[in-house]
Every structure is written in C-alpha cells, then in structure tokens.
Design a protein around this motif. Structure first.
Motif, PDB file in Angstrom:
ATOM      1  N   ALA A  39      -5.271  -2.227   5.373  1.00  0.00           N
ATOM      2  CA  ALA A  39      -4.630  -1.146   5.383  1.00  0.00           C
ATOM      3  C   ALA A  39      -5.645   0.020   6.004  1.00  0.00           C
ATOM      4  O   ALA A  39      -6.999  -0.035   5.548  1.00  0.00           O
ATOM      5  CB  ALA A  39      -4.383  -0.559   3.824  1.00  0.00           C
TER       6      ALA A  39
ATOM      7  N   TYR B 246       1.409   5.328   0.856  1.00  0.00           N
ATOM      8  CA  TYR B 246       0.748   6.374   1.682  1.00  0.00           C
ATOM      9  C   TYR B 246       1.809   7.569   1.221  1.00  0.00           C
ATOM     10  O   TYR B 246       2.947   7.402   0.866  1.00  0.00           O
ATOM     11  CB  TYR B 246       1.042   6.134   3.327  1.00  0.00           C
ATOM     12  CG  TYR B 246       0.177   4.858   3.786  1.00  0.00           C
ATOM     13  CD1 TYR B 246      -0.790   5.255   4.439  1.00  0.00           C
ATOM     14  CD2 TYR B 246       0.453   3.647   3.610  1.00  0.00           C
ATOM     15  CE1 TYR B 246      -2.018   4.316   4.616  1.00  0.00           C
ATOM     16  CE2 TYR B 246      -0.740   2.694   4.046  1.00  0.00           C
ATOM     17  CZ  TYR B 246      -1.583   2.919   4.668  1.00  0.00           C
ATOM     18  OH  TYR B 246      -2.535   2.143   5.143  1.00  0.00           O
TER      19      TYR B 246
ATOM     20  N   TYR C 113       0.803  -0.962   0.097  1.00  0.00           N
ATOM     21  CA  TYR C 113       0.062   0.060  -0.090  1.00  0.00           C
ATOM     22  C   TYR C 113       0.790   1.299  -0.016  1.00  0.00           C
ATOM     23  O   TYR C 113       2.171   1.136   0.579  1.00  0.00           O
ATOM     24  CB  TYR C 113      -0.894   0.113   1.297  1.00  0.00           C
ATOM     25  CG  TYR C 113      -1.961  -1.280   1.280  1.00  0.00           C
ATOM     26  CD1 TYR C 113      -3.193  -1.027   0.599  1.00  0.00           C
ATOM     27  CD2 TYR C 113      -1.499  -2.429   2.061  1.00  0.00           C
ATOM     28  CE1 TYR C 113      -4.066  -2.155   0.488  1.00  0.00           C
ATOM     29  CE2 TYR C 113      -2.496  -3.270   2.067  1.00  0.00           C
ATOM     30  CZ  TYR C 113      -3.750  -3.255   1.186  1.00  0.00           C
ATOM     31  OH  TYR C 113      -4.593  -4.327   1.331  1.00  0.00           O
TER      32      TYR C 113
ATOM     33  N   ARG D 177      -3.452   7.512   3.132  1.00  0.00           N
ATOM     34  CA  ARG D 177      -3.236   6.348   1.962  1.00  0.00           C
ATOM     35  C   ARG D 177      -3.491   7.143   0.688  1.00  0.00           C
ATOM     36  O   ARG D 177      -4.328   7.870   0.387  1.00  0.00           O
ATOM     37  CB  ARG D 177      -4.117   5.385   2.520  1.00  0.00           C
ATOM     38  CG  ARG D 177      -4.134   4.130   1.317  1.00  0.00           C
ATOM     39  CD  ARG D 177      -4.978   3.071   1.713  1.00  0.00           C
ATOM     40  NE  ARG D 177      -4.831   1.996   0.717  1.00  0.00           N
ATOM     41  CZ  ARG D 177      -5.685   1.020   0.472  1.00  0.00           C
ATOM     42  NH1 ARG D 177      -6.926   1.021   1.568  1.00  0.00           N
ATOM     43  NH2 ARG D 177      -5.671   0.256  -0.404  1.00  0.00           N
TER      44      ARG D 177
ATOM     45  N   ASP E 250       5.851   3.216   0.775  1.00  0.00           N
ATOM     46  CA  ASP E 250       5.155   1.926   0.677  1.00  0.00           C
ATOM     47  C   ASP E 250       5.386   1.373   1.926  1.00  0.00           C
ATOM     48  O   ASP E 250       6.440   0.987   2.577  1.00  0.00           O
ATOM     49  CB  ASP E 250       5.988   1.262  -0.335  1.00  0.00           C
ATOM     50  CG  ASP E 250       5.877   2.017  -1.750  1.00  0.00           C
ATOM     51  OD1 ASP E 250       4.801   2.474  -2.005  1.00  0.00           O
ATOM     52  OD2 ASP E 250       6.529   1.477  -2.915  1.00  0.00           O
TER      53      ASP E 250
END
Length: 93
Positions: free
Chosen positions: A23, A6, A4, A38, A15
């Motif tokens: 998440a 951010y 994910y 995010r 990451d």
C-alpha cells in the motif's frame, strides 16, 4: 489480501484491497481520480470469534487479578465407566 483505507477529499473514505505491504501513502481515487491519502486505522477486531474474545478477556483478567483458591478441591466422585465396553478390559494404572 488486505483492505487499506484511503480518504479522498471529494468522495470521502475509499477501501482498496492490495497484497500485504504493497500500500502506498497516496493513491488516485478509483471513483473520481483525485488524490487520496492513506488513513491508518486499527485492525478489524470485530471479525474475531466471540468465544475467542471471551477467552482472551478471561486470560487478561486472570493475569491482572487472579482468583485465589481457599480450599483443596473435592474429589470428582467414582470413576466413570468407559464409553466402549472393550476399554473396560484395559489395564489401569
């Protein structure tokens, strides 16, 4: 595990790898500890094999603009001999 992304106001993009679906919308930055939000990005399609990409492109083009057949295909020629000699003894349809 899914990666994910951010965005930290101080550090930029960060990451984070987490299990799928775990998440949160905010996270403390692992570098500086500030609040990071995010960023929703597209999937990483660059990891797809080039052969699969070509096949998907061909299938998509065929669905929208199929090639028309104007004549019956010709015969492929005489039947091939089997690779293994014992296969020649098998009954033919």
């Amino acid at each position: 595990m899914v990666t994910y992304q951010y965005r930290c106001p101080a550090c930029g993009d960060v990451d984070v790898r987490r299990p799928m679906g775990e998440a949160s919308t905010q996270l403390s930055c692992p570098r500086c500890g500030a609040g990071a939000r995010r960023v929703f990005t597209g999937p990483h399609t660059r990891l797809v094999a080039p052969g699969l990409v070509a096949a998907l492109d061909t299938a998509g083009a065929s669905a929208e603009n199929p090639q028309l057949v104007t004549s019956v295909p010709t015969a492929a020629g005489p039947p091939r001999r089997p690779a293994h000699p014992l296969h020649a003894r098998l009954p033919r349809p």
